[in-house]
Design an enzyme around this catalytic site. Structure first.
Site, mmCIF file in Angstrom:
data_model
loop_
_atom_site.group_PDB
_atom_site.id
_atom_site.type_symbol
_atom_site.label_atom_id
_atom_site.label_comp_id
_atom_site.label_asym_id
_atom_site.label_seq_id
_atom_site.Cartn_x
_atom_site.Cartn_y
_atom_site.Cartn_z
ATOM 1 N N ASP A 110 -6.674 8.055 0.507
ATOM 2 C CA ASP A 110 -7.582 8.518 -0.560
ATOM 3 C C ASP A 110 -7.361 7.736 -2.106
ATOM 4 O O ASP A 110 -6.120 7.010 -2.076
ATOM 5 C CB ASP A 110 -7.136 10.006 -0.904
ATOM 6 C CG ASP A 110 -5.645 10.141 -0.898
ATOM 7 O OD1 ASP A 110 -4.908 9.521 -0.154
ATOM 8 O OD2 ASP A 110 -5.138 11.184 -1.490
ATOM 9 N N GLU A 176 -3.206 12.157 0.847
ATOM 10 C CA GLU A 176 -1.813 12.026 0.632
ATOM 11 C C GLU A 176 -1.587 12.333 -1.072
ATOM 12 O O GLU A 176 -0.568 12.844 -1.289
ATOM 13 C CB GLU A 176 -1.665 10.597 0.863
ATOM 14 C CG GLU A 176 0.079 10.401 0.627
ATOM 15 C CD GLU A 176 0.620 10.270 -0.731
ATOM 16 O OE1 GLU A 176 1.817 10.695 -0.993
ATOM 17 O OE2 GLU A 176 -0.292 9.623 -1.332
ATOM 18 N N ARG A 221 15.579 2.089 2.546
ATOM 19 C CA ARG A 221 16.978 2.589 2.422
ATOM 20 C C ARG A 221 17.051 3.742 3.509
ATOM 21 O O ARG A 221 16.219 4.367 3.702
ATOM 22 C CB ARG A 221 17.271 3.145 1.303
ATOM 23 C CG ARG A 221 16.445 4.197 0.528
ATOM 24 C CD ARG A 221 16.962 4.723 -1.005
ATOM 25 N NE ARG A 221 18.429 5.210 -0.863
ATOM 26 C CZ ARG A 221 19.461 4.997 -1.854
ATOM 27 N NH1 ARG A 221 18.922 4.307 -2.833
ATOM 28 N NH2 ARG A 221 20.237 5.679 -1.572
ATOM 29 N N HIS A 412 -0.494 3.717 -9.909
ATOM 30 C CA HIS A 412 -1.173 5.240 -10.596
ATOM 31 C C HIS A 412 -1.663 4.694 -11.932
ATOM 32 O O HIS A 412 -2.383 5.256 -12.682
ATOM 33 C CB HIS A 412 -0.428 6.363 -10.697
ATOM 34 C CG HIS A 412 -0.323 7.160 -9.509
ATOM 35 N ND1 HIS A 412 -0.170 8.623 -9.380
ATOM 36 C CD2 HIS A 412 0.056 6.758 -8.322
ATOM 37 C CE1 HIS A 412 -0.119 8.996 -8.343
ATOM 38 N NE2 HIS A 412 0.022 7.854 -7.317
#
Length: 442
Positions: A110, A176, A221, A412
């Site tokens: 998406d 998501e 990590r 974003h």
């Protein structure tokens, strides 16, 4: 019956090695020759796929054409995709010719309600309706890259199917970024609708292109990696009046401004951030329609990010408390939905699995180029898979060399710019991890 394989895939299959992971004299894993061959063979196709998805993005739970294209490409590879999971999810199973482990690989599909500012020949010009407004739509988080990479991995794995041990479930996931208000979606709905019912993987792998890391590096990590994410809605209800006589009503704008200001003390003064970080952010505010009318109500939406459930619950309570009492001090009332949905849990990389697969990532980019990133306040609904199955999620650097990743437009952003060299690294790293796990599972 499987479809005939394209010539390039057949040639690739003939060139692939069946050897176990190559091991240098110092014991370190080196890049598999079949991974290097696959990278060269499908690199341009992955770029083309990514550019197509970038040009034609779709919002969460609206990925109809994206899902159709993914399913069509999987059928071209001779696979039998299952569609319509969690609205527009697509899965397919690649079965090796030899017994072995079952694993899953996930990509999200998406896009975001962001208007693209990049001057690219394949820049998005798409628009859609989001929260009642017309918005631009852009793959500002890189899910177009994830989808293209996983299709490339699928193509490479199909080419080596005759030498492949075990089975691989490809998961192309919608939503998501979060389902629209009033809808369900994403990883939690994929699981609820049985994505792992008939195919129970023993490990799940996923990746994310990441602007904070330069292209050529990978970040991973053990343990907690990305924060839990919860959204909230606050609606302060006052009483409408003319702007020239505010004493004739109850001003929800001033009350909401006070709520927002006081809420900043929740993290800065009430939360022990020496233990773990936390964030409370307001993302949108809406109220009123005319310059000289004080409205009846004002609504804000925002997000809470945490790594500890006790801290998470305390922040919920503190935000409700602030909203209720500050509003009351202004003579207003509040409707507080904190949180307003189930949210995403913390994304946790299984320590043993991550330690085991670290050499696979190092084999692709070199040990010095696999870094341990700090805890990320961003969230990922990959976390739902990680709660069900041992998982590893890693970042692939996407900012071009010569650009400071710290100041580069972030994921974003309407100016988020992916260096397409990250597609090759994403493809080879995910493929190396897959093959190393399948061939050396114990």
């Amino acid at each position: 019956m499987r479809h005939a394989r394209p010539l390039i895939v057949s040639l690739l299959a003939a060139a692939l090695s069946t050897a176990l992971p190559a091991v240098a004299q110092d014991g370190a894993t080196t890049q598999r020759p079949e991974v290097a061959a696959a990278g060269k063979a499908v690199q341009q196709q992955v770029v083309d796929w990514r550019r197509h998805f970038h040009q034609y993005p779709e919002l969460s739970n609206r990925e109809e054409q994206t899902a159709k294209r993914v399913a069509d490409e999987l059928r071209k590879l001779g696979l039998q995709p299952r569609t319509g999971i969690a609205h527009h999810g697509v899965t397919a199973v690649i079965k090796g010719s030899k017994p072995g482990p079952h694993i899953a690989l996930r990509a999200d599909m998406d896009a975001l309600p962001v208007t693209e500012r990049n001057k690219l020949p394949f820049a998005s010009k798409a628009t859609a309706t989001y929260r009642g407004e017309t918005v631009g739509v852009m793959h500002a988080c890189g899910h177009d890259a994830h989808t293209g990479i996983l299709l490339g991995v699928a193509k490479a794995l199909v080419a080596m199917q005759d030498q492949l041990p075990g089975e691989v479930l490809l998961v192309f996931q919608p939503a998501e970024e979060g389902a629209p208000a009033g809808e369900e979606g994403g990883a939690s709905l994929m699981l609820a609708e049985g994505v792992f019912n008939d195919f129970k993987p023993e490990a799940v792998f996923g990746l994310h292109v990441f602007s904070s890391i330069p292209v050529g590096q990978i970040g991973v990590r053990q343990g907690p990696l990305m924060a839990a994410s919860d959204s909230f809605t606050l609606k302060v209800v006052g009483r409408q009046t003319h702007g020239s006589r505010p004493w004739g009503g109850v001003d929800p704008i001033v009350a909401m401004a006070d709520v927002i200001g006081t809420a900043q003390t929740i993290v800065s003064r009430r939360t022990d951030i020496s233990k773990l970080p936390a964030v409370v952010s307001f993302g949108a505010i809406k109220g009123g329609i005319r310059y000289n009318i004080i409205p009846d109500d004002v609504e804000v939406v925002g997000t809470i990010r945490t790594f500890d459930d006790g801290m998470r619950q305390k922040i919920f309570a503190d935000l409700k408390n602030v909203a209720t009492h500050v509003s009351a001090a202004h003579g207003a009332k509040v409707e507080a939905s904190v949180p307003d949905n189930d949210g995403n849990p913390v994304t946790v990389n299984n320590p043993a699995l991550t330690a085991r697969m670290l050499p696979s990532l190092q084999a692709v980019v070199g040990a010095d180029n696999v870094i341990t990133p700090p805890l990320q306040m961003g969230a990922e609904d990959f976390s739902f898979y990680a709660r069900e199955v041992p998982s590893m999620f890693f970042f692939v650097g996407s900012t071009a060399r010569g650009i400071d990743p710290i100041s580069a437009p972030s994921n974003h952003s309407p100016e988020f710019m992916l260096d397409e060299g990250s597609l090759d690294i994403g493809l080879r790293s995910l493929l190396q991890v897959t093959l190393d796990y399948l061939h050396s599972a114990r």
